[in-house]
Design an enzyme around this catalytic site. Sequence first.
Site, PDB file in Angstrom:
ATOM      1  N   LEU A 241       4.319  30.532   6.293  1.00  0.00           N
ATOM      2  CA  LEU A 241       4.541  29.396   5.390  1.00  0.00           C
ATOM      3  C   LEU A 241       3.520  29.363   4.251  1.00  0.00           C
ATOM      4  CD1 LEU A 241       6.121  26.725   4.878  1.00  0.00           C
ATOM      5  CD2 LEU A 241       4.379  25.591   6.288  1.00  0.00           C
ATOM      6  N   ASP A 242       4.006  29.281   3.032  1.00  0.00           N
ATOM      7  CA  ASP A 242       3.170  29.106   1.828  1.00  0.00           C
ATOM      8  C   ASP A 242       2.152  30.233   1.651  1.00  0.00           C
ATOM      9  OD1 ASP A 242       4.510  26.746   1.325  1.00  0.00           O
ATOM     10  OD2 ASP A 242       3.060  25.543   2.430  1.00  0.00           O
TER      11      ASP A 242
END
Lengths: 298, 298, 298, 298
Positions: A241-242
């Site tokens: 994520l991210d």
Amino acid sequence: MAADTTSPATLIALLHGPDQPGIVARVAGWIFANGGNIIHADQHRDEGEGIFFQRIEWAPSFAKAGDDVPSPAQFDAEAAAFRHFAASNGMSAQIAVSTHRPRIVVMASKAPHCFHDLVLRWKAGELPADIVGVISNHRDLADDSAHYGLPFHHTPTDGVAKSEFERAQLALIAAVKSELVIMARYMQVLSADFLKGVGCPVINIHHSFLPAFAGGKPYHQAYARGVKLIGATAHYATAVLDDGPIIAQDVARVTHRHDVAALIRKGRDLEKFVLAQAVRWHLENRILVFGNKTVVFD
Amino acid sequence: MAADTTSPATLIALLHGPDQPGIVARVAGWIFANGGNIIHADQHRDEGEGIFFQRIEWAPSFAKAGDDVPSPAQFDAEAAAFRHFAASNGMSAQIAVSTHRPRIVVMASKAPHCFHDLVLRWKAGELPADIVGVISNHRDLADDSAHYGLPFHHTPTDGVAKSEFERAQLALIAAVKSELVIMARYMQVLSADFLKGVGCPVINIHHSFLPAFAGGKPYHQAYARGVKLIGATAHYATAVLDDGPIIAQDVARVTHRHDVAALIRKGRDLEKFVLAQAVRWHLENRILVFGNKTVVFD
Amino acid sequence: MAADTTSPATLIALLHGPDQPGIVARVAGWIFANGGNIIHADQHRDEGEGIFFQRIEWAPSFAKAGDDVPSPAQFDAEAAAFRHFAASNGMSAQIAVSTHRPRIVVMASKAPHCFHDLVLRWKAGELPADIVGVISNHRDLADDSAHYGLPFHHTPTDGVAKSEFERAQLALIAAVKSELVIMARYMQVLSADFLKGVGCPVINIHHSFLPAFAGGKPYHQAYARGVKLIGATAHYATAVLDDGPIIAQDVARVTHRHDVAALIRKGRDLEKFVLAQAVRWHLENRILVFGNKTVVFD
Amino acid sequence: MAADTTSPATLIALLHGPDQPGIVARVAGWIFANGGNIIHADQHRDEGEGIFFQRIEWAPSFAKAGDDVPSPAQFDAEAAAFRHFAASNGMSAQIAVSTHRPRIVVMASKAPHCFHDLVLRWKAGELPADIVGVISNHRDLADDSAHYGLPFHHTPTDGVAKSEFERAQLALIAAVKSELVIMARYMQVLSADFLKGVGCPVINIHHSFLPAFAGGKPYHQAYARGVKLIGATAHYATAVLDDGPIIAQDVARVTHRHDVAALIRKGRDLEKFVLAQAVRWHLENRILVFGNKTVVFD
């Protein structure tokens, strides 16, 4: 900037591989020997890693202004020959034809700003591509999609297993042969399975200056820390994520007078602008991903 | 911006406390009733926390252009009376006299850019303060300090226990009655004991956009992550490394063409600019620290 | 960024001429055929004017790491051969050797900020050049020049005819064989005769966002107009005041709170930064002047 | 930032007049004496002109959360009393009620970007106002206006005398009792008669960094001059073209690679952003016009 459809078509190659003496001349020489004319060329050497990167655009011999429009097969043959040449020099190459307009699916949730911004830029001719559909876990953008003439697909997430609604989304993406998926503030974390199955790049906009404030509610995190600038980051989505390769970032100045609602409002302008820039660079074949970083030939 | 020494002196109060109806009028009324004239006033309400913040500057009755210069005792009396008034309204107040020039000690290591920048700004009249000494764990800046007419103190750190060299530094800071310590790219982590003993605010410049890339080698971290902007952050030093209240931040655009050396070079301009801005705001009594955040009345 | 003196020397050519098919390949081919290795190449086509521009940097065959240092005559011969090649293709070429450090004369008046900024950047290794002298119409910077080890020349302008003091300045510039003159906030308008006689490029910093507020007292002009941004512009000096080819520009945000003195203070940071950037680009042979505009290969 | 309709209504006064001792306390005292509670106050002294400016916002005694909604007559009475107080202190005051939503007419031509941007911000709740109509000299935006639910008025200009089509526009503006007219890239120069007759402020966006490149085709002018930044300026329209009081400005970096078409594309983002910021400031009663300049209490 955007491909001009009245210009003769060009080929654009993104090359990379181990650096070696003479490589610039060899690439230019191949194109020349095949009758092509180099329109743009930009290269980069990562001295630490010893890697050579190049974006090179040329008009092939068979695509001249005023001539008959060349056939896709001609471009395919030239691209294949160039890829073969690159490989024989230890390079990998992605090749695009400038007149090709990739098919895009936009995913969104309730927040409309990035959705409208992308569609209006597209309608203004800023994006050399075709938006072919909208997928959302809410119905809020259905009417606007209809006004824009875009097929809208509702894939509800409430009370539905992620594996199930993602399967529906993947089917929609596959059905339209999407070549790029844009997460225009789509508020669900994508599973590793989704990313494995999607079959094309996915560009996401995160509403912070990554790596600061990854994860949920970044404006709340920024407010709590008392930063004096807020940011937005466009990146290719990966299973972490991210954490994917960053394409574009920008920031805006804030003060103690900005509460969380003001950060959110101010941030919308950043998100729109940064996402649009990343998408345009992607569509113009300016981005080479290497490891977890990008080389952007702008 | 900077206090003009030919203007009559003013008092500057930084106030904060629980918000309450009528507080703006009450503060203005107190100053008016005491014969003062409000020159500037700026306030802020933190609606979430219910806190009122104010910076208010006034010319007291006894300080008029053309009159005899008022005595420090007169200012002290007015400040004490105001503080009493503030306390009786549930507020705490810091009060400064505009003509007071705080005594500053600059701490540095080998990198000279922030050191020169601060001293040259000071000599150009940008900082209403007096730099009274330089402390460094290296000798590199000794000659330049002499040229600038600044006492230079060498407190070597190699092979010396941190408790020992910090004791020497604290003694030097105490000896000159320093009212502000500026860490101008001083490359040692300050101990909690140092910060407890220093007796005045300490402003540090960190060479990243905090909270991203706290700790050592932030430009190397930024390069590894592939960010498209680098930053600098000025903050008050606290016992938790790179975690104190942020005063000022700025960023600069970078590309894949910037290697770590280029990030370091480009970052120097950010560091100079951001540190100088934070120091000027501090000296102009524009910064109120509340919790781990700052209110900057600029 | 700056030339690393431990690297093997390279040649850098700035080329321009009428655009023509195959020109990129021909240039690369010439270098390859002569045993050189292209390190960087960047090109630009002005479609409207039909002009091709290129900056190309290569390691010639005789300059290899570990070898004997090649002689200047070897570089001169390669440069001459390349120039001949360029001319035979309708191009003009300027060629520099990466290890050559141009000799710079700085001209200043009373304001010290750009002077200190340039000298300190030079001492920090940011400018691949040698500052060989300072010329000023005031004595204010004499001591600082001495501290920096720089010859300081005072050419008073009060009560002296312009033709006379400019003759003295030109003689000083010629005596040190200056290859670049930097006007670091030198406050006299240069005559056309001076510019004709100086024999090397002259970079000036103007304290406005040109073409707005050309001429005298630009901050006063900006204040009177009520602009919300102030600017600075570095350009090559030409006989028309503030009209030469623009190299670099930047702006800073201002509000109604900034009086003229505040604009001047805030503008100093812009002036330093913009001038230094222009000088660095010039020294790195990144600037091609064409008509009254610049192509900056950054 | 935007007025929250669930908050109790406040009064916002914009005051200015000759500076005088005690004025801050007197204003605060009047509000307090009338039972009001000051929510925000910001002031400015123009030292050169000796003028005092203030924006002050207060909750009047009769508008408390939970109470009955106060009547317009109550606000009118308080506003009239405050205006009387201000006049008796030599000040003029404009007063607004925070819950009042001004009626806006948007004028546009063919370019849609500022039109969509304003309407979408309005629909997102960013603008505390009501857009009540669109006037255009082309039909391009008719369908989009209908989709947005906005009355669209076509006032053709081709082959029609300016006095005639402006008379039609003024009638439309008067009919809807417009309190603000926004020129969202409306491409006709407004006559002095139009501005005299319009009866409300007119905000215009000019696509350059004024005062540079006033008049027609500013991007072409910018390209010809070779500037390195392009800009946009929002200002109140006056009878002198592109010369009214500047509200907001911003710039974006360009290079030799940007042809005129690229400047136009890049400029659209500036225009949208700068115009929206100016409109928001105007609607939040943050702008005081004084002479040909603005004081923006942001």
